[in-house]
Write an enzyme that holds these catalytic residues in place. Structure first.
Site, PDB file in Angstrom:
ATOM      1  N   ASP A 415      36.184  44.739  52.304  1.00 28.59           N
ATOM      2  CA  ASP A 415      36.750  43.919  50.721  1.00 28.59           C
ATOM      3  C   ASP A 415      35.883  43.259  49.709  1.00 28.59           C
ATOM      4  OD1 ASP A 415      38.614  45.665  49.003  1.00 28.59           O
ATOM      5  OD2 ASP A 415      39.486  43.033  48.872  1.00 28.59           O
ATOM      6  N   GLU A 468      32.703  47.429  50.370  1.00 27.03           N
ATOM      7  CA  GLU A 468      32.900  48.129  48.465  1.00 27.03           C
ATOM      8  C   GLU A 468      31.877  47.224  47.953  1.00 27.03           C
ATOM      9  OE1 GLU A 468      36.330  48.115  45.813  1.00 27.03           O
ATOM     10  OE2 GLU A 468      36.185  46.596  47.471  1.00 27.03           O
TER      11      GLU A 468
END
Length: 735
Positions: A415, A468
């Site tokens: 993330d 990401e």
């Protein structure tokens, strides 16, 4: 049993040292407590502050009464036994109001960490950190008695002045269990006999500012259910049954393998389910829809459910709201048995601020960067890890390995990579300081990501990491030895943004934005991409995927179906957030489950049926995935048909694989007699049509397939006349 007399005087210890032990301030309580050979005998000191009497019992049954020496410290001398330097013994402890108890002495055991462990820890290179830190059920062999099982506790707190253990085993009174510091390593350690799996505990640390604070274990394998905050000892009993999957997953997860990912938030997929209950429902559901993988939003322990798991407090503990860690192992096992891989959302960029967790762990910014320009994430209100510290990087990459090795996870989606890479991320001028070369790149974070990826692919080569990353940082999926970050895949945020922007426009206006759909093909092979339609796109007022589409209800459903089929045919792997396969009407909210009742309506069952058929047809069509990383695996038929809102292209697999042609019409009208250039003459089957009546479409299509004849069109050597349905995508495959 018979009592024996004291043969000699105990080994002398100063009153000051005894008081340090009592106050919990002695950095090496084992130097005072436990057994110590002295003057031909063995001195034993025991810390039992509330005891009325303490007796030592040897394995031969003889007992020796200890005398109270100082403020809860008891002392006695045992005669030496031939050939035995330190005797095996137990303690009989009597209390005024609780009777007598037989216990073992934590201070008679050697450290559970060796010199090699300490060296690797200080170097930041202990790849299986969870095997030496935290709370580990451990057994010591006893030469003359039964083996002793308990829990070895160890915690890294280099600036702490002292450390104690508090837990169920000592009525949360840490006075009985001061920990020892292992040299200059910063590690505090204690083995406590009899402490079993399930026991709750915390570390009490005398922090650098002189204040005692209770802290949850950073390496805890299990935690209490929030809002409770203690850590729990856990020893896994799970026996894995996914050997077939594990032996084959390497070929299932490569660049040239089919991959379609179902992203979900477990707490709102179905409300109130345990790990075991989800293990009964989720694998069958996902396998029936044909997804190759699930991606689970963070399952690591987090106190606030509204953070969706992105503000973590216990990085090594699965969320206890669903059950114990073996319950999570069972879920992964069952998914693997169903042929479904498991990707875990992982958050190494920042962590929760709760004072009982990692924040200022030993009274100093231990895990967080001490520079507030680097250590505080003002956008998310959280701490940022100190990527420049060896031990912190070790904590993080060992955590990545932990989920892959201990829980058989098949991949990690990392993330917020962009927030890690840039010193000026979410910062105004003056709020950040350039790196040593004057740039905005966070060089320590780059080093960490490269180190993490290199270590993961070294130890678990058939796993994958996914970034990401929302910027144009070069070589995110490039090898680390040539300067890349080393990820296996990268989320294509640009594709998501551009295509959703195009689809949000009324069909009559799309002709002016045609390039928004074609531009992603300019850079489609610069990285190994996953095309994400993730949770971030259906929350916080953005509306559901269905409601992003303009027009009446029929047009919205048709546009959604056309978009999904376009996505599945596009180069790259695909990810779809839960609920999108139902045509979810409302945007996602973590506090309620999906609107499963929508499946009572044919048009929503139609969307779900389409997703099932997309996955099945995709898996059966190697042209759609074999050459995802090769520009020659894709070719525009006509990239410039803006006037009709049509996109046509061909996908090619390895030699001998039938080509697949995709026609996507984002106009609200059909196109009759549409001349389509094709790479070869002959029969082409219509293998998927999002306007089919089975999906509640209008039924316009090419039943029986099409026949391509020789003759150049759109640069292709053959062409066919086809019917293109409105707001629909059609796939044709060469026979």
């Amino acid at each position: 049993m018979m009592s024996a007399s004291v043969p000699a005087e105990p080994a002398p210890v100063s009153r000051a040292q005894l008081q340090q032990v009592v106050d919990g301030l002695h950095g090496s309580p084992h130097d005072v407590l436990g057994p110590h050979p002295h003057d031909g005998a063995v001195t034993i000191r025991v810390l039992k502050p509330l005891a009325r009497s303490v007796t030592v019992r040897r394995v031969d049954g003889t007992t020796f009464d200890l005398t109270h020496e100082h403020d809860g410290i008891w002392v006695g001398v045992l005669p030496a036994q031939e050939g035995i330097a330190v005797p095996d013994y137990r303690l009989e402890v009597a209390y005024d109001d609780a009777g007598s108890h037989s216990v073992d002495d934590p201070y008679r055991f050697l450290p559970s960490l060796g010199e090699v462990d300490l060296h690797l820890l200080n170097e930041g290179r202990h790849e299986q950190l969870w095997r030496v830190l935290g709370a580990r059920v451990h057994t010591y062999e006893a030469p003359l008695g039964d083996p002793v099982t308990g829990t070895a506790f160890a915690v890294w707190a280099p600036s702490a002045r002292a450390a104690r253990l508090k837990g169920d085993f000592n009525s949360w009174d840490g006075r009985e269990h001061p920990m020892r510091q292992l040299g200059s390593s910063g590690i505090w350690e204690l083995f406590v006999p009899g402490v079993a799996s399930g026991t709750c505990y915390k570390f009490a640390l005398l922090c650098a500012d002189g204040q005692w604070r209770e802290k949850a274990d950073p390496m805890a394998a299990y935690a209490q259910i929030p809002p409770e905050t203690a850590s729990r000892v856990f020893a896994s009993q799970h026996e894995w049954t996914d050997q077939e999957w594990m032996s084959e997953r390497g070929r299932r997860q490569g660049i040239s393998a089919p991959m379609s990912i179902y992203e979900l938030h477990l707490a709102s997929w179905r409300r109130g389910k345990t790990w075991a209950e989800m293990a009964e429902e989720l694998p069958a559901y996902v396998a029936d829809l044909g997804f190759t993988h699930v991606e689970l939003m963070p399952v690591m322990q987090h106190p606030f459910g509204g953070s969706w798991g992105y503000h973590v407090t216990s990085y090594f503990a699965p969320d206890s709201r669903f059950g114990d860690p073996d319950g999570f192992r069972l879920l992964v096992d069952r998914l693997h048995q169903a042929g479904v891989g498991v990707i875990l959302d992982w958050v190494p960029g920042h962590f929760a601020t709760d004072e009982w967790a990692l924040a200022r762990f030993d009274g100093t910014p231990l895990y967080e960067d001490p520079n507030p320009q680097r250590g505080w994430h003002k956008e998310w209100g959280s701490h940022i890890f100190n990527f420049g510290r060896n031990e912190v990087r070790n904590f993080l990459y060992a955590n990545a390995l932990y989920w892959l090795e201990e829980f058989h996870a098949d991949g990690l989606r990392v993330d917020g990579v962009a927030s890690m890479l840039y010193l000026d991320y979410a910062r105004e001028p003056g709020e950040w300081t350039p790196n040593k070369f004057g740039g905005r790149e966070n060089l320590e974070a780059v080093q960490f990501l490269q180190e993490m990826n290199a270590t993961v692919y070294k130890r678990v080569p058939d796993a994958m990491t996914i970034a990401e990353e929302s910027t144009s940082w070069p070589q995110v999926t490039g090898p680390t030895d040539v300067g890349g970050l080393g990820f296996g895949f990268k989320w294509n945020m640009g594709w998501m943004h551009d295509t959703l922007g195009y689809l949000a426009r009324d069909p009559v206006h799309r002709a002016h934005h045609h390039h928004e759909m074609t531009f992603p093909l300019v850079y489609a092979w610069s990285e190994h991409y996953v095309l994400p339609l993730s949770h971030d796109e259906v929350v916080h007022g953005k509306g559901s995927l269905l409601r992003k589409m303009p027009g009446d209800r029929w047009q919205q459903l048709a546009s959604l179906r056309a978009y999904l089929a376009y996505m599945w045919a596009h180069p790259g792997k695909q990810l779809l957030f839960m609920g999108c396969e139902l045509g979810q009407e409302s945007e996602w909210a973590e506090a309620r489950e999906l609107d499963w009742w929508l499946l009572d309506h044919p048009e929503h069952r139609g969307v779900q049926s389409l997703v099932r058929d997309l996955n099945r047809t995709y898996a059966e069509s190697p042209a759609l995935w074999q050459r995802d990383s090769d520009p020659d695996g894709f070719g525009w038929i006509d990239a410039n048909d803006a006037g009709r809102n049509v996109f046509t292209f061909v996908r090619r697999g390895f030699e001998g694989t039938p080509d697949l042609a995709c026609v996507a019409n984002f106009a609200a009208i059909p196109h009759q007699g549409f001349r389509l250039g094709l790479p070869s003459p002959g029969q082409w089957d219509e293998i998927l049509n999002t306007d089919a009546e089975s999906y509640t479409g209008s039924g316009v299509g090419n039943l029986g397939g099409i026949t391509a004849v020789a003759g150049e069109h759109h640069g292709q050597p053959a062409h066919a006349e086809v019917v293109v349905p409105p707001l629909a995508t059609v796939w044709f495959r060469a026979r």
